[in-house]
Scaffold this motif. Sequence first.
Motif, PDB file in Angstrom:
ATOM      1  N   ASN A  34      10.148 -10.345  -2.119  1.00 57.11           N
ATOM      2  CA  ASN A  34      10.783  -9.031  -1.990  1.00 57.11           C
ATOM      3  C   ASN A  34      12.286  -9.132  -1.765  1.00 57.11           C
ATOM      4  O   ASN A  34      13.027  -8.222  -2.133  1.00 57.11           O
ATOM      5  CB  ASN A  34      10.122  -8.216  -0.894  1.00 57.11           C
ATOM      6  N   SER A  35      12.734 -10.242  -1.222  1.00 55.12           N
ATOM      7  CA  SER A  35      14.175 -10.475  -1.079  1.00 55.12           C
ATOM      8  C   SER A  35      14.809 -10.700  -2.449  1.00 55.12           C
ATOM      9  O   SER A  35      15.894 -10.184  -2.736  1.00 55.12           O
ATOM     10  CB  SER A  35      14.410 -11.685  -0.179  1.00 55.12           C
ATOM     11  N   PRO A  38      13.430  -6.756  -4.955  1.00 55.94           N
ATOM     12  CA  PRO A  38      12.994  -5.588  -4.167  1.00 55.94           C
ATOM     13  C   PRO A  38      12.298  -4.519  -5.005  1.00 55.94           C
ATOM     14  O   PRO A  38      11.675  -3.612  -4.449  1.00 55.94           O
ATOM     15  CB  PRO A  38      14.290  -5.064  -3.555  1.00 55.94           C
TER      16      PRO A  38
END
Length: 77
Positions: A34-35, A38
């Motif tokens: 997710n980093s 996103p």
Amino acid sequence: MGRITPRAAADEDLKTSWPEVVGWVGLNASFKINSDRPDVSTAFYSDTTPLPPDYDPKRVIIIMNDGSVVVKTPVVG
């Protein structure tokens, strides 16, 4: 994972797999994914559970063993 992954020209420079998280705890792998991306969601599956047959360009499947450790490279789909 045995599924066909179509490619979109506009998305070619986006990361689509995370081999570096194999061996990590699943939740930490999800944070990393997710980093980097996103715009995608992560879905957790056991290595003994059947995977969804459909392709979803906004999903990354994380396959873990009974100890919640990632055992296969997570990929978009």
